[in-house]
Design an enzyme around this catalytic site. Sequence first.
Site, mmCIF file in Angstrom:
data_model
loop_
_atom_site.group_PDB
_atom_site.id
_atom_site.type_symbol
_atom_site.label_atom_id
_atom_site.label_comp_id
_atom_site.label_asym_id
_atom_site.label_seq_id
_atom_site.Cartn_x
_atom_site.Cartn_y
_atom_site.Cartn_z
ATOM 1 N N GLY A 102 -17.581 15.730 -3.825
ATOM 2 C CA GLY A 102 -17.500 14.429 -3.173
ATOM 3 C C GLY A 102 -17.131 13.339 -4.164
ATOM 4 N N ARG A 156 -11.044 34.438 6.164
ATOM 5 C CA ARG A 156 -11.742 35.147 5.105
ATOM 6 C C ARG A 156 -11.585 34.365 3.804
ATOM 7 N NH1 ARG A 156 -8.383 38.915 2.136
ATOM 8 N NH2 ARG A 156 -6.193 38.742 2.764
ATOM 9 N N ASP A 209 -23.323 19.782 -8.467
ATOM 10 C CA ASP A 209 -23.785 21.164 -8.598
ATOM 11 C C ASP A 209 -22.776 22.172 -8.059
ATOM 12 O OD1 ASP A 209 -24.208 20.315 -6.014
ATOM 13 O OD2 ASP A 209 -26.209 21.161 -5.823
ATOM 14 N N THR A 260 -22.863 13.069 -9.457
ATOM 15 C CA THR A 260 -23.406 13.115 -8.099
ATOM 16 C C THR A 260 -24.256 11.880 -7.850
ATOM 17 O OG1 THR A 260 -24.934 14.246 -6.589
ATOM 18 C CG2 THR A 260 -25.281 14.612 -8.941
ATOM 19 N N ASP A 263 -26.540 11.886 -5.846
ATOM 20 C CA ASP A 263 -27.856 12.402 -5.463
ATOM 21 C C ASP A 263 -28.834 12.479 -6.638
ATOM 22 O OD1 ASP A 263 -26.699 12.765 -2.972
ATOM 23 O OD2 ASP A 263 -26.244 14.877 -3.337
ATOM 24 N N ASP A 310 -29.463 14.869 -8.649
ATOM 25 C CA ASP A 310 -30.270 16.076 -8.487
ATOM 26 C C ASP A 310 -29.976 17.174 -9.509
ATOM 27 O OD1 ASP A 310 -27.763 16.735 -7.565
ATOM 28 O OD2 ASP A 310 -28.423 17.534 -5.634
ATOM 29 N N ARG A 354 -29.134 14.839 0.061
ATOM 30 C CA ARG A 354 -29.344 16.246 0.406
ATOM 31 C C ARG A 354 -30.820 16.612 0.308
ATOM 32 N NH1 ARG A 354 -25.434 18.832 2.137
ATOM 33 N NH2 ARG A 354 -26.393 20.865 1.816
#
Length: 362
Positions: free
Chosen positions: A14, A92, A118, A140, A142, A144, A186
């Site tokens: 992102g 696939r 991550d 990120t 986040d 995290d 998240r």
Amino acid sequence: MSRKLRLAINTGGGDDPGLNAVLRAVTLTALNKGYEVIGIQKGYLGLLDTKYLVPLNTESVRGITHLGGSILGTSNRGNPLAIRVVEGGQERFVDVSDQAVSNFRRLGFDGLIAVGGDGSLQIACGLAKKGIPIIGVPKTIDNDLAATYVTFGFDTAVHTATDAIDKLHSTAESHERVMVVEVMGRYCGWIALYSGIAGSADVILIPEIPFDIQKVCDKIMTREAAGRHFSMVVCAEGAAPRGGDVATLGAAVAGREIRLGGIAAKVAAEIEGCTGKETRSLVLGHLQRGGMPTASDRLLSLRYGSAAVRLAEQERWGTMVAFDPPEMTAVPLEEAIASVKHVPVDSDVVATARDLGISFGD
């Protein structure tokens, strides 16, 4: 090292405030050392299709430190270890990493600076095992990633969320409503916790502390009895009720993480049903990813980018730049992605929130 390095750099996953600052720092640091920098557009796709490769120079990174987004573009798709292929209507995933490694070597790259969270760093780790020399840079909103004190973009996301909460206070008070705001993060509650405290929320719901909706309603009704006829609830998208599951937007899609979301609407409906108070929900969503990075994130991004080139110069491949205040350091890529950094429920920040009278619904 005396030889001239030819470095590639990409921005995967992102978007994140500060990406352009990292690109500028990597480019200028490398150029000042006599190295060459090639940008990979659209995540890792440039390793599979050379039309997505662009030279980076002084002109291409001029005046971009304050800009949001990424001049290279970014993508959650295009993983060389699992490329989506549709044949005969059947989907696939195919491992084409050998092609990526072959192209990397054919193009004469000495190393790849992979800027990502991550998921993107998982890809980087996989490609490192296949023989590509990689330096990771943690990205990120986040916050995290456990191997670094803080990731760039987090401060900007908190600032954006706090500003929104500030604005919602006035309309909540005017209409005597409960406002439930959903923020990103998240499975970690860093953005919700920091913005909730800074924005004077009354309730903060985070993944690390499962909540009891009755406790949330009790807090709101306690405020009502005290003459405070409005309340502000901040929910992390990964927050969940005690004994319940996280809210998601549709079923899981092969090759992609499941999309979290919807917790604010659920909490708002339960609050209104329980208290009778008019309640509205708002999802901040990608607003938290956009806009200019804060001064703190700009400086942090520039430090990360410059440090990445220094690690490449030292041939410390297979590592990720990590901020260990007050210095930048390096940790093995595998260690960097080994664990998620959750909010410690016994931390000083959580204790501060409780001391201020903020409820976690527990």
